[in-house]
Design a protein around this motif. Structure first.
Motif, PDB file in Angstrom:
ATOM      1  N   MET A   1      33.325   6.471  29.188  1.00 54.81           N
ATOM      2  CA  MET A   1      33.399   5.273  28.356  1.00 54.81           C
ATOM      3  C   MET A   1      32.527   4.163  28.926  1.00 54.81           C
ATOM      4  SD  MET A   1      37.437   5.406  27.271  1.00 54.81           S
ATOM      5  CE  MET A   1      37.581   3.664  27.381  1.00 54.81           C
ATOM      6  N   ALA A   2      32.550   3.992  30.242  1.00 57.20           N
ATOM      7  CA  ALA A   2      31.712   2.976  30.876  1.00 57.20           C
ATOM      8  C   ALA A   2      30.230   3.284  30.669  1.00 57.20           C
ATOM      9  CB  ALA A   2      32.032   2.887  32.360  1.00 57.20           C
ATOM     10  N   HIS A   3      29.873   4.550  30.713  1.00 57.19           N
ATOM     11  CA  HIS A   3      28.491   4.963  30.496  1.00 57.19           C
ATOM     12  C   HIS A   3      28.055   4.616  29.069  1.00 57.19           C
ATOM     13  CE1 HIS A   3      24.861   7.367  30.820  1.00 57.19           C
ATOM     14  NE2 HIS A   3      25.226   8.024  29.726  1.00 57.19           N
ATOM     15  N   ASN A   4      28.921   4.888  28.083  1.00 57.56           N
ATOM     16  CA  ASN A   4      28.589   4.587  26.690  1.00 57.56           C
ATOM     17  C   ASN A   4      28.498   3.090  26.438  1.00 57.56           C
ATOM     18  OD1 ASN A   4      28.388   7.251  25.910  1.00 57.56           O
ATOM     19  ND2 ASN A   4      30.567   7.412  25.447  1.00 57.56           N
ATOM     20  N   VAL A   5      29.375   2.309  27.045  1.00 64.17           N
ATOM     21  CA  VAL A   5      29.315   0.852  26.900  1.00 64.17           C
ATOM     22  C   VAL A   5      28.028   0.317  27.517  1.00 64.17           C
ATOM     23  CG1 VAL A   5      30.384  -1.311  27.645  1.00 64.17           C
ATOM     24  CG2 VAL A   5      31.793   0.511  26.696  1.00 64.17           C
ATOM     25  N   ASN A   6      27.634   0.884  28.639  1.00 64.38           N
ATOM     26  CA  ASN A   6      26.393   0.467  29.296  1.00 64.38           C
ATOM     27  C   ASN A   6      25.179   0.784  28.422  1.00 64.38           C
ATOM     28  OD1 ASN A   6      24.741  -0.544  31.277  1.00 64.38           O
ATOM     29  ND2 ASN A   6      24.759   1.328  32.498  1.00 64.38           N
ATOM     30  N   LYS A   7      25.161   1.963  27.802  1.00 64.77           N
ATOM     31  CA  LYS A   7      24.070   2.313  26.895  1.00 64.77           C
ATOM     32  C   LYS A   7      24.027   1.367  25.695  1.00 64.77           C
ATOM     33  CE  LYS A   7      23.718   6.522  25.585  1.00 64.77           C
ATOM     34  NZ  LYS A   7      23.985   7.950  25.218  1.00 64.77           N
ATOM     35  N   PHE A   8      25.189   1.053  25.136  1.00 66.79           N
ATOM     36  CA  PHE A   8      25.256   0.157  23.989  1.00 66.79           C
ATOM     37  C   PHE A   8      24.790  -1.243  24.371  1.00 66.79           C
ATOM     38  CE2 PHE A   8      27.883  -2.386  20.914  1.00 66.79           C
ATOM     39  CZ  PHE A   8      27.130  -2.050  19.804  1.00 66.79           C
ATOM     40  N   HIS A   9      25.175  -1.710  25.553  1.00 62.99           N
ATOM     41  CA  HIS A   9      24.733  -3.022  26.034  1.00 62.99           C
ATOM     42  C   HIS A   9      23.219  -3.072  26.153  1.00 62.99           C
ATOM     43  CE1 HIS A   9      24.420  -6.634  28.446  1.00 62.99           C
ATOM     44  NE2 HIS A   9      23.771  -5.931  29.354  1.00 62.99           N
TER      45      HIS A   9
ATOM     46  N   LYS B   1      44.795  17.049  38.562  1.00 57.56           N
ATOM     47  CA  LYS B   1      43.913  17.326  37.434  1.00 57.56           C
ATOM     48  C   LYS B   1      43.970  16.245  36.365  1.00 57.56           C
ATOM     49  CE  LYS B   1      43.863  22.333  37.801  1.00 57.56           C
ATOM     50  NZ  LYS B   1      44.179  23.597  37.119  1.00 57.56           N
ATOM     51  N   SER B   2      45.161  15.766  36.041  1.00 60.89           N
ATOM     52  CA  SER B   2      45.273  14.761  34.971  1.00 60.89           C
ATOM     53  C   SER B   2      44.649  13.434  35.394  1.00 60.89           C
ATOM     54  CB  SER B   2      46.731  14.556  34.578  1.00 60.89           C
ATOM     55  OG  SER B   2      47.478  14.083  35.678  1.00 60.89           O
ATOM     56  N   ASN B   3      44.781  13.063  36.658  1.00 61.30           N
ATOM     57  CA  ASN B   3      44.171  11.820  37.136  1.00 61.30           C
ATOM     58  C   ASN B   3      42.645  11.921  37.184  1.00 61.30           C
ATOM     59  OD1 ASN B   3      46.666  10.620  37.447  1.00 61.30           O
ATOM     60  ND2 ASN B   3      46.848  11.184  39.593  1.00 61.30           N
ATOM     61  N   ILE B   4      42.141  13.077  37.559  1.00 58.82           N
ATOM     62  CA  ILE B   4      40.692  13.273  37.594  1.00 58.82           C
ATOM     63  C   ILE B   4      40.126  13.259  36.182  1.00 58.82           C
ATOM     64  CG2 ILE B   4      38.885  14.964  38.128  1.00 58.82           C
ATOM     65  CD1 ILE B   4      40.440  15.625  40.655  1.00 58.82           C
ATOM     66  N   LEU B   5      40.854  13.872  35.239  1.00 59.98           N
ATOM     67  CA  LEU B   5      40.423  13.849  33.847  1.00 59.98           C
ATOM     68  C   LEU B   5      40.394  12.411  33.323  1.00 59.98           C
ATOM     69  CD1 LEU B   5      39.662  15.328  31.244  1.00 59.98           C
ATOM     70  CD2 LEU B   5      42.110  15.481  30.746  1.00 59.98           C
ATOM     71  N   ALA B   6      41.410  11.633  33.643  1.00 64.95           N
ATOM     72  CA  ALA B   6      41.450  10.236  33.204  1.00 64.95           C
ATOM     73  C   ALA B   6      40.283   9.458  33.800  1.00 64.95           C
ATOM     74  CB  ALA B   6      42.779   9.599  33.594  1.00 64.95           C
TER      75      ALA B   6
ATOM     76  N   MET C   1      26.494  12.114  36.043  1.00 64.54           N
ATOM     77  CA  MET C   1      26.721  10.789  35.498  1.00 64.54           C
ATOM     78  C   MET C   1      27.408   9.909  36.545  1.00 64.54           C
ATOM     79  SD  MET C   1      28.579   9.625  31.928  1.00 64.54           S
ATOM     80  CE  MET C   1      29.365  11.152  31.810  1.00 64.54           C
ATOM     81  N   LYS C   2      28.370  10.468  37.263  1.00 62.95           N
ATOM     82  CA  LYS C   2      29.041   9.664  38.281  1.00 62.95           C
ATOM     83  C   LYS C   2      28.063   9.227  39.354  1.00 62.95           C
ATOM     84  CE  LYS C   2      32.874  10.424  40.098  1.00 62.95           C
ATOM     85  NZ  LYS C   2      34.225  10.324  40.469  1.00 62.95           N
ATOM     86  N   GLN C   3      27.203  10.129  39.773  1.00 70.17           N
ATOM     87  CA  GLN C   3      26.282   9.801  40.848  1.00 70.17           C
ATOM     88  C   GLN C   3      25.246   8.777  40.393  1.00 70.17           C
ATOM     89  OE1 GLN C   3      24.576  13.224  42.644  1.00 70.17           O
ATOM     90  NE2 GLN C   3      23.985  12.151  44.481  1.00 70.17           N
TER      91      GLN C   3
END
Length: 54
Positions: free
Chosen positions: A27-35, A15-20, A1-3
């Motif tokens: 979330m950006a991927h889901n907003v893009n799909k919804f758009h 680890k916590s920063n990578i998880l965030a 998904m990132k690529q």
């Protein structure tokens, strides 16, 4: 998904920063799909029927 969104590597360390960062990208991927659904006019289907309130 990132690529697919042209992100090549993580910008943070730990680890916590990578998880965030993964959560933000998801979330950006889901907003893009919804758009795209709204833009193509495919957002009128619902899982459950709506109730008419008078």
């Amino acid at each position: 998904m990132k690529q697919n969104m042209e992100f090549r590597r993580f910008l943070c360390k730990g680890k916590s920063n990578i998880l965030a960062e993964c959560i933000l990208i998801a979330m950006a991927h889901n907003v893009n799909k919804f758009h795209n659904k709204i833009k193509n006019g495919k957002c009128r289907t619902y899982l459950y029927s709506t109730k008419n309130v008078a």
